[in-house]
Motif scaffolding. Sequence first.
Motif, PDB file in Angstrom:
ATOM      1  N   ALA A   1     -18.410  -3.948  35.731  1.00  0.00           N
ATOM      2  CA  ALA A   1     -19.102  -3.735  34.449  1.00  0.00           C
ATOM      3  C   ALA A   1     -19.959  -2.477  34.548  1.00  0.00           C
TER       4      ALA A   1
ATOM      5  N   ASN B   1     -22.818  -0.312  32.054  1.00  0.00           N
ATOM      6  CA  ASN B   1     -23.503  -0.134  30.781  1.00  0.00           C
ATOM      7  C   ASN B   1     -23.902   1.327  30.649  1.00  0.00           C
ATOM      8  N   THR B   2     -25.042   1.727  31.230  1.00  0.00           N
ATOM      9  CA  THR B   2     -25.490   3.123  31.083  1.00  0.00           C
ATOM     10  C   THR B   2     -25.128   3.992  32.281  1.00  0.00           C
ATOM     11  N   GLY B   3     -24.664   3.355  33.365  1.00  0.00           N
ATOM     12  CA  GLY B   3     -24.364   4.130  34.573  1.00  0.00           C
ATOM     13  C   GLY B   3     -25.622   4.592  35.306  1.00  0.00           C
ATOM     14  N   HIS B   4     -26.735   3.874  35.143  1.00  0.00           N
ATOM     15  CA  HIS B   4     -27.956   4.241  35.876  1.00  0.00           C
ATOM     16  C   HIS B   4     -28.057   3.561  37.246  1.00  0.00           C
ATOM     17  N   GLY B   5     -27.120   2.702  37.550  1.00  0.00           N
ATOM     18  CA  GLY B   5     -27.133   2.059  38.869  1.00  0.00           C
ATOM     19  C   GLY B   5     -26.809   3.094  39.945  1.00  0.00           C
TER      20      GLY B   5
ATOM     21  N   GLY C   1     -24.877  -7.796  26.111  1.00  0.00           N
ATOM     22  CA  GLY C   1     -24.852  -7.402  27.526  1.00  0.00           C
ATOM     23  C   GLY C   1     -24.933  -5.904  27.732  1.00  0.00           C
TER      24      GLY C   1
ATOM     25  N   PHE D   1     -39.439   0.494  31.710  1.00  0.00           N
ATOM     26  CA  PHE D   1     -40.070   1.750  31.295  1.00  0.00           C
ATOM     27  C   PHE D   1     -39.136   2.639  30.487  1.00  0.00           C
TER      28      PHE D   1
ATOM     29  N   GLY E   1     -30.046  -0.044  30.841  1.00  0.00           N
ATOM     30  CA  GLY E   1     -29.555  -1.264  30.208  1.00  0.00           C
ATOM     31  C   GLY E   1     -30.506  -2.428  30.476  1.00  0.00           C
TER      32      GLY E   1
ATOM     33  N   ALA F   1     -30.951  -4.029  34.428  1.00  0.00           N
ATOM     34  CA  ALA F   1     -32.267  -4.105  35.069  1.00  0.00           C
ATOM     35  C   ALA F   1     -32.677  -5.562  35.288  1.00  0.00           C
TER      36      ALA F   1
ATOM     37  N   LEU G   1     -38.577  -5.106  36.345  1.00  0.00           N
ATOM     38  CA  LEU G   1     -39.993  -4.748  36.337  1.00  0.00           C
ATOM     39  C   LEU G   1     -40.349  -4.199  34.965  1.00  0.00           C
TER      40      LEU G   1
ATOM     41  N   HIS H   1     -25.890  -9.525  39.631  1.00  0.00           N
ATOM     42  CA  HIS H   1     -24.716  -8.635  39.648  1.00  0.00           C
ATOM     43  C   HIS H   1     -23.575  -9.229  40.460  1.00  0.00           C
TER      44      HIS H   1
ATOM     45  N   VAL I   1     -22.552 -10.575  32.138  1.00  0.00           N
ATOM     46  CA  VAL I   1     -23.284 -11.247  31.060  1.00  0.00           C
ATOM     47  C   VAL I   1     -22.928 -10.544  29.747  1.00  0.00           C
TER      48      VAL I   1
ATOM     49  N   TYR J   1     -36.716  -3.536  46.426  1.00  0.00           N
ATOM     50  CA  TYR J   1     -36.287  -4.031  45.115  1.00  0.00           C
ATOM     51  C   TYR J   1     -34.814  -3.635  44.938  1.00  0.00           C
TER      52      TYR J   1
ATOM     53  N   ASN K   1     -32.849  -3.199  42.551  1.00  0.00           N
ATOM     54  CA  ASN K   1     -32.468  -2.217  41.532  1.00  0.00           C
ATOM     55  C   ASN K   1     -32.829  -0.786  41.920  1.00  0.00           C
TER      56      ASN K   1
ATOM     57  N   TYR L   1     -22.217  -4.320  43.727  1.00  0.00           N
ATOM     58  CA  TYR L   1     -23.653  -4.038  43.571  1.00  0.00           C
ATOM     59  C   TYR L   1     -24.410  -4.995  44.494  1.00  0.00           C
TER      60      TYR L   1
HETATM   61  C1  LIG Z   1     -34.562   6.451  35.079  1.00  0.00           C
HETATM   62  C2  LIG Z   1     -34.593   5.026  35.542  1.00  0.00           C
HETATM   63  C3  LIG Z   1     -35.589   4.170  35.094  1.00  0.00           C
HETATM   64  C4  LIG Z   1     -35.623   2.843  35.526  1.00  0.00           C
HETATM   65  N1  LIG Z   1     -36.620   2.016  35.087  1.00  0.00           N
HETATM   66  C5  LIG Z   1     -36.631   0.724  35.498  1.00  0.00           C
HETATM   67  C6  LIG Z   1     -37.638  -0.190  35.055  1.00  0.00           C
HETATM   68  O1  LIG Z   1     -38.538   0.171  34.285  1.00  0.00           O
HETATM   69  N2  LIG Z   1     -37.587  -1.463  35.497  1.00  0.00           N
HETATM   70  C7  LIG Z   1     -36.617  -1.892  36.349  1.00  0.00           C
HETATM   71  O2  LIG Z   1     -36.613  -3.064  36.718  1.00  0.00           O
HETATM   72  N3  LIG Z   1     -35.659  -1.070  36.785  1.00  0.00           N
HETATM   73  C8  LIG Z   1     -35.647   0.227  36.391  1.00  0.00           C
HETATM   74  N4  LIG Z   1     -34.676   1.071  36.859  1.00  0.00           N
HETATM   75  C9  LIG Z   1     -33.650   0.559  37.778  1.00  0.00           C
HETATM   76  C10 LIG Z   1     -32.556  -0.106  36.971  1.00  0.00           C
HETATM   77  O3  LIG Z   1     -32.912  -1.461  36.798  1.00  0.00           O
HETATM   78  C11 LIG Z   1     -31.205  -0.055  37.701  1.00  0.00           C
HETATM   79  O4  LIG Z   1     -30.837   1.280  37.887  1.00  0.00           O
HETATM   80  C12 LIG Z   1     -30.128  -0.814  36.941  1.00  0.00           C
HETATM   81  O5  LIG Z   1     -29.058  -1.024  37.830  1.00  0.00           O
HETATM   82  C13 LIG Z   1     -29.633  -0.056  35.730  1.00  0.00           C
HETATM   83  O6  LIG Z   1     -28.757  -0.865  34.988  1.00  0.00           O
HETATM   84  P1  LIG Z   1     -27.807  -0.190  33.880  1.00  0.00           P
HETATM   85  O7  LIG Z   1     -27.086  -1.280  33.219  1.00  0.00           O
HETATM   86  O8  LIG Z   1     -28.635   0.729  33.069  1.00  0.00           O
HETATM   87  O9  LIG Z   1     -26.830   0.718  34.756  1.00  0.00           O
HETATM   88  P2  LIG Z   1     -25.292   0.470  35.148  1.00  0.00           P
HETATM   89  O10 LIG Z   1     -25.020   1.473  36.234  1.00  0.00           O
HETATM   90  O11 LIG Z   1     -24.429   0.529  33.977  1.00  0.00           O
HETATM   91  O12 LIG Z   1     -25.270  -0.979  35.752  1.00  0.00           O
HETATM   92  C14 LIG Z   1     -25.915  -1.244  36.994  1.00  0.00           C
HETATM   93  C15 LIG Z   1     -25.353  -2.519  37.575  1.00  0.00           C
HETATM   94  O13 LIG Z   1     -25.614  -3.578  36.677  1.00  0.00           O
HETATM   95  C16 LIG Z   1     -24.406  -4.241  36.340  1.00  0.00           C
HETATM   96  N5  LIG Z   1     -24.512  -4.651  34.944  1.00  0.00           N
HETATM   97  C17 LIG Z   1     -24.963  -3.931  33.893  1.00  0.00           C
HETATM   98  N6  LIG Z   1     -24.930  -4.690  32.776  1.00  0.00           N
HETATM   99  C18 LIG Z   1     -24.432  -5.883  33.141  1.00  0.00           C
HETATM  100  C19 LIG Z   1     -24.149  -7.093  32.452  1.00  0.00           C
HETATM  101  N7  LIG Z   1     -24.351  -7.206  31.140  1.00  0.00           N
HETATM  102  N8  LIG Z   1     -23.647  -8.133  33.166  1.00  0.00           N
HETATM  103  C20 LIG Z   1     -23.435  -8.045  34.497  1.00  0.00           C
HETATM  104  N9  LIG Z   1     -23.675  -6.921  35.198  1.00  0.00           N
HETATM  105  C21 LIG Z   1     -24.177  -5.865  34.528  1.00  0.00           C
HETATM  106  C22 LIG Z   1     -23.299  -3.232  36.572  1.00  0.00           C
HETATM  107  O14 LIG Z   1     -22.079  -3.864  36.874  1.00  0.00           O
HETATM  108  C23 LIG Z   1     -23.837  -2.499  37.785  1.00  0.00           C
HETATM  109  O15 LIG Z   1     -23.533  -3.240  38.924  1.00  0.00           O
HETATM  110  C24 LIG Z   1     -34.633   2.384  36.431  1.00  0.00           C
HETATM  111  C25 LIG Z   1     -33.634   3.248  36.871  1.00  0.00           C
HETATM  112  C26 LIG Z   1     -33.611   4.548  36.441  1.00  0.00           C
HETATM  113  C27 LIG Z   1     -32.522   5.454  36.938  1.00  0.00           C
END
Ligand SMILES: Cc1cc2nc3c(=O)[nH]c(=O)nc-3n(C[C@H](O)[C@H](O)[C@H](O)COP(=O)(O)OP(=O)(O)OC[C@H]3O[C@@H](n4cnc5c(N)ncnc54)[C@H](O)[C@@H]3O)c2cc1C
Length: 508
Positions: free
Chosen positions: A108, A110-114, A149, A171, A176, A180, A186, A230, A235, A465, A467, A504
């Motif tokens: 999965a 979402n935003t690719g921030h992992g 999701g 923050f 996504g 997070a 957090l 993860h 979800v 942590y 994430n 993950y």
């Molecule tokens: C700029 C920045 C700011 C951040 N700020 C915070 C913050 O304030 N608080 C905090 O706790 N963390 C923060 N983070 C960390 C953030 O929680 C993680 O980077 C998280 O993995 C990002 O999730 P994503 O869905 O945006 O990215 P993605 O790379 O799309 O997903 C990350 C992981 O989550 C899984 N995933 C995403 N959506 C789902 C879903 N619906 N069901 C199952 N799996 C899913 C994906 O498979 C992947 O393994 C931050 C990170 C960055 C880069």
Amino acid sequence: MWLSKRFKVAALLTSWAANALCSSSDVGFLSPHKNTTCYPKLNVEELAARLSPHAEIYEPGSDGFIEGTLRWSAYHAPTVSLVVVPRNEEDVAETIKFANEFKSPFFAVNTGHGTITSQRKMRRGIEIWLDELRTVDISEDGKTAVVGGGALTKTVAETLFAAGKQAVTGFCECVGLLGASLGGGLSILQGKHGLAIDQFVSLRTVLADGSITTIDEDSELFWAMKGAGHNFGIVVSATYKIHDVEHQNWAFTAFTYAGEAVEDIFQALNDNFRADQQPADVVIAVAFELLPQVDPENPVIIVLVIQEGKDALDPVFAEVFTNLNPLATQTEIMPFDKLPIVLYANLEAGPCQRVGLNYFRHPQSIKEYNVASQRELYELFTDTIRAVPALNGSQILIDHFPTQGVQAIASESAAYPHRDKNIYFAPTIAYMPDGPELDKEAMKFSSRIREIVHKGTGEDKRSAYVNYAFGDESLPELFGEPWRIERLRELKEKYDPYGRFNFYAPIE
Ligand SMILES: Cc1cc2nc3c(=O)[nH]c(=O)nc-3n(C[C@H](O)[C@H](O)[C@H](O)COP(=O)(O)OP(=O)(O)OC[C@H]3O[C@@H](n4cnc5c(N)ncnc54)[C@H](O)[C@@H]3O)c2cc1C
């Protein structure tokens, strides 16, 4: 903007025939096919036929594929051969079943921030891009909201705020909410309400075998989804507790200091903002960074302090920082939904751009600063960006968050193990990729930061942590005590025996 699924199938078939390769180096599908080195030939037409009419399938080279595979960090990114954009939970389930039948990995996004490096194990798999699952629906009684999701933090925060509600969101607008939350979540609201996981009411989830289930407090998986989510499913929608907005505005002040102030800053934080002293409505974030407009050669230390329900910081807190002689002070009053602008975490800000940079972190969660270690970090930062200017966009970020709401919840109630920590180091190394030598320097810098912070704690064990994790952390660092890991392993064996959700922070 999106190209339609039906339009693309013919081209896909050709490209997938060419893609059905055997490779001597990469590993294909995971256990029980762990040793295969051949990539499956997918019948994409069949997949298209199984999905709902508006679901999309993007092939490499298409606009949709490029957009859907853009990542925040280029470092150790997963590789993808096909992007599926589901429109509903059945589309997610069908894609998983299809992937399983064809022995293809899936993941999965979402935003690719992992950023965790275990994502790199995803090789030429099917990306399930949750971009179209972004709805936010508030219940009639106003106590919960059902969030798609793929909902962004921004969408959730703004939709709720417009209705006089808040959720425990992070923050950064572009992250996504589910991504997070599944690792803990957090938030600046955690002092009042706990972590994002503490807001889960139920999670509509597609499991590894493609079955769809609702996970709630009566399900054994509920505990695991709260911190290690993860590993267990995708979800598709989540019901969160939401809260009335008590105060529209927050006071914000950014204090910028020169390097000489390091000891004073962290001593002041230790003296005035220990976990048992920091009020639930005061949130602090610290950054070491190079700010050329202030000093082109030496990093500065920026301390951001925000306080809910105030037009200005309470003098007792403001004085702590003004007494340390900042070089500059910026003060604002912001409504909750506009806070990301001053926190430099809105959609337009640098941290939300996906421009091909490498980013990674070696995080560490702690309870108190070691002042001498903070000086060591500052000197390391200064020396490194002088010696390797390509790394000068890096930051040592520290979330220094209130914990009343977090600690009000029993630690055993969730897989998340770090409720006793209130300071989260997230040193973020940032650079444009330029070959292995620079990667090596960046890695040396990042791991040295972790060493210094860990040594400063005086503890044997590190704690990270999930994430923010780099990917080389042990299970105890990420998930805590042996009993938690044992329980996670048992659940993993039961719900994901073939390790399909192993990209993950896998529980192996
Ligand atoms: C700029 C920045 C700011 C951040 N700020 C915070 C913050 O304030 N608080 C905090 O706790 N963390 C923060 N983070 C960390 C953030 O929680 C993680 O980077 C998280 O993995 C990002 O999730 P994503 O869905 O945006 O990215 P993605 O790379 O799309 O997903 C990350 C992981 O989550 C899984 N995933 C995403 N959506 C789902 C879903 N619906 N069901 C199952 N799996 C899913 C994906 O498979 C992947 O393994 C931050 C990170 C960055 C880069």
